[in-house]
Design a protein around this motif. Structure first.
Motif, PDB file in Angstrom:
ATOM      1  N   GLY A  32      35.158  25.606 -28.384  1.00  0.00           N
ATOM      2  CA  GLY A  32      36.345  25.071 -27.720  1.00  0.00           C
ATOM      3  C   GLY A  32      36.299  23.561 -27.599  1.00  0.00           C
ATOM      4  N   THR A  93      43.910  28.711 -29.920  1.00  0.00           N
ATOM      5  CA  THR A  93      43.016  29.858 -29.799  1.00  0.00           C
ATOM      6  C   THR A  93      42.544  30.334 -31.162  1.00  0.00           C
ATOM      7  OG1 THR A  93      44.121  30.568 -27.771  1.00  0.00           O
ATOM      8  CG2 THR A  93      42.790  32.215 -28.917  1.00  0.00           C
ATOM      9  N   THR A  96      40.036  27.863 -32.568  1.00  0.00           N
ATOM     10  CA  THR A  96      38.785  27.930 -31.803  1.00  0.00           C
ATOM     11  C   THR A  96      37.995  29.176 -32.177  1.00  0.00           C
ATOM     12  OG1 THR A  96      39.805  26.750 -29.956  1.00  0.00           O
ATOM     13  CG2 THR A  96      37.790  27.958 -29.491  1.00  0.00           C
ATOM     14  N   SER A 137      44.510  35.483 -38.568  1.00  0.00           N
ATOM     15  CA  SER A 137      45.047  34.480 -37.648  1.00  0.00           C
ATOM     16  C   SER A 137      46.335  33.874 -38.195  1.00  0.00           C
ATOM     17  CB  SER A 137      44.009  33.377 -37.401  1.00  0.00           C
ATOM     18  OG  SER A 137      42.895  33.884 -36.712  1.00  0.00           O
ATOM     19  N   LEU A 177      48.029  36.546 -27.970  1.00  0.00           N
ATOM     20  CA  LEU A 177      46.777  35.935 -27.538  1.00  0.00           C
ATOM     21  C   LEU A 177      45.730  37.018 -27.293  1.00  0.00           C
ATOM     22  CD1 LEU A 177      45.169  33.448 -26.667  1.00  0.00           C
ATOM     23  CD2 LEU A 177      46.191  33.666 -24.393  1.00  0.00           C
ATOM     24  N   GLU A 180      44.431  38.205 -30.662  1.00  0.00           N
ATOM     25  CA  GLU A 180      43.454  37.303 -31.274  1.00  0.00           C
ATOM     26  C   GLU A 180      42.079  37.434 -30.616  1.00  0.00           C
ATOM     27  OE1 GLU A 180      45.284  33.360 -32.946  1.00  0.00           O
ATOM     28  OE2 GLU A 180      46.155  33.738 -30.965  1.00  0.00           O
ATOM     29  N   LEU A 181      42.059  37.589 -29.307  1.00  0.00           N
ATOM     30  CA  LEU A 181      40.782  37.676 -28.593  1.00  0.00           C
ATOM     31  C   LEU A 181      40.104  39.025 -28.799  1.00  0.00           C
ATOM     32  CD1 LEU A 181      41.933  35.842 -25.359  1.00  0.00           C
ATOM     33  CD2 LEU A 181      40.140  35.050 -26.907  1.00  0.00           C
ATOM     34  N   PHE A 218      46.312  28.777 -20.649  1.00  0.00           N
ATOM     35  CA  PHE A 218      46.009  28.070 -21.894  1.00  0.00           C
ATOM     36  C   PHE A 218      47.025  26.979 -22.213  1.00  0.00           C
ATOM     37  CE2 PHE A 218      42.952  30.841 -24.570  1.00  0.00           C
ATOM     38  CZ  PHE A 218      42.089  30.924 -23.486  1.00  0.00           C
ATOM     39  N   ALA A 224      41.671  25.856 -21.202  1.00  0.00           N
ATOM     40  CA  ALA A 224      41.411  26.887 -22.210  1.00  0.00           C
ATOM     41  C   ALA A 224      39.967  26.853 -22.691  1.00  0.00           C
ATOM     42  CB  ALA A 224      42.369  26.706 -23.393  1.00  0.00           C
ATOM     43  N   MET A 228      37.649  30.202 -22.359  1.00  0.00           N
ATOM     44  CA  MET A 228      37.489  30.931 -23.611  1.00  0.00           C
ATOM     45  C   MET A 228      36.280  31.863 -23.642  1.00  0.00           C
ATOM     46  SD  MET A 228      38.862  31.543 -26.536  1.00  0.00           S
ATOM     47  CE  MET A 228      39.905  30.200 -27.092  1.00  0.00           C
TER      48      MET A 228
END
Length: 265
Positions: A32, A93, A96, A137, A177, A180-181, A218, A224, A228
């Motif tokens: 990050g 995000t 990162t 992504s 989001l 993605e995580l 974020f 963020a 993260m």
């Protein structure tokens, strides 16, 4: 609606997990911080060059008289910078996670290990994992951009555009989001993007409860960076919930004094 609170609970559990594992919190900060420095440099460069870009893109305005030329190009300069800031927010995000793929994958594995049970591993070489992460992504960012264009157009509708549409916008941002995580843990389990989206849609309230508060936080990139590592840990815990078999709801108890009925087979 209960799932909204459960999703937010996983976000908090993830933050508590990294707070109790300081080494992993420090490791999770590195990607990050690297991304923040890169984005800060890019936005600084855009801030200095946006006026030149606006002048280059509008040669037809060279002969306009004052103050119209300055007002027009000043508006375009501001628009270019705002658009760059918007792109930075929606891609922060993803970039990162791409930069920190090895770090976050190790963090996610450690969460699985401390929680007990199987610790899945993709078995893929690092370059292959990076390629899959970058490809997915990009697909997610394109989806977000399409939703963003539609919501931007709907934003011009009186009343609804100033009330309902912003809420929908944060719901869309929070959903993707969360995707993605959770991809960090689900990619280790060999789950493709299409199946990941299906799983998250199946528990939509759980996903929004996790992703929407995070999307709001974020909006401030510096925040963020610090959230993260805990977000990746919380997303791993959420994935473990998604994988768990859903228990059927218990039957409602019979009213007091009611006589149970028996049926012959």
């Amino acid at each position: 609606m209960r799932d909204l609170g459960v999703g937010f609970g996983y976000l908090m559990k993830g933050q508590r997990w990294v707070a109790g594992h300081g080494r992993w919190f420090g490791i999770g900060l590195l990607p990050g911080l690297i991304t923040l420095v890169l984005y800060a440099g890019a936005l600084l460069g855009l801030g200095y060059g946006a006026d030149d870009l606006a002048a280059w893109a509008t040669p037809f305005a060279d002969d306009w008289s004052s103050p119209w030329q300055g007002m027009f190009r000043g508006f375009l300069t501001a628009l270019v910078f705002v658009f760059g800031l918007f792109l930075a927010v929606i891609t922060f995000t993803a970039v990162t996670l791409l930069v920190g793929q090895p770090f976050y994958e190790s963090l996610s594995e450690e969460v699985d290990r401390t929680e007990g049970g199987e610790v899945p591993e993709s078995g893929l070489p690092l370059w292959r994992e990076l390629w899959i992460s970058a490809r997915d992504s990009l697909r997610v960012v394109l989806r977000v951009a399409l939703y963003g264009i539609g919501l931007f157009a709907l934003g011009f509708i009186p009343v609804i555009g100033q009330t309902v549409i912003p809420v929908l916008g944060f719901c869309v941002s929070g959903f993707f989001l969360a995707e993605e995580l959770t991809a960090v843990a689900l990619q280790r389990r060999g789950v493709e993007l299409k199946e990941r989206l299906r799983m998250l849609r199946g528990r939509r309230m759980l996903t929004l409860g996790f992703g929407v508060p995070l999307a709001l936080a974020f909006l401030v990139p510096f925040v963020a960076v610090f959230l993260m590592p805990g977000a990746v840990a919380g997303a791993t815990l959420l994935v473990r919930d998604l994988e768990a078999p859903q228990q059927p709801p218990e039957p409602a108890p019979a009213p007091y004094g009611a006589t149970p009925s028996f049926h012959k087979a």
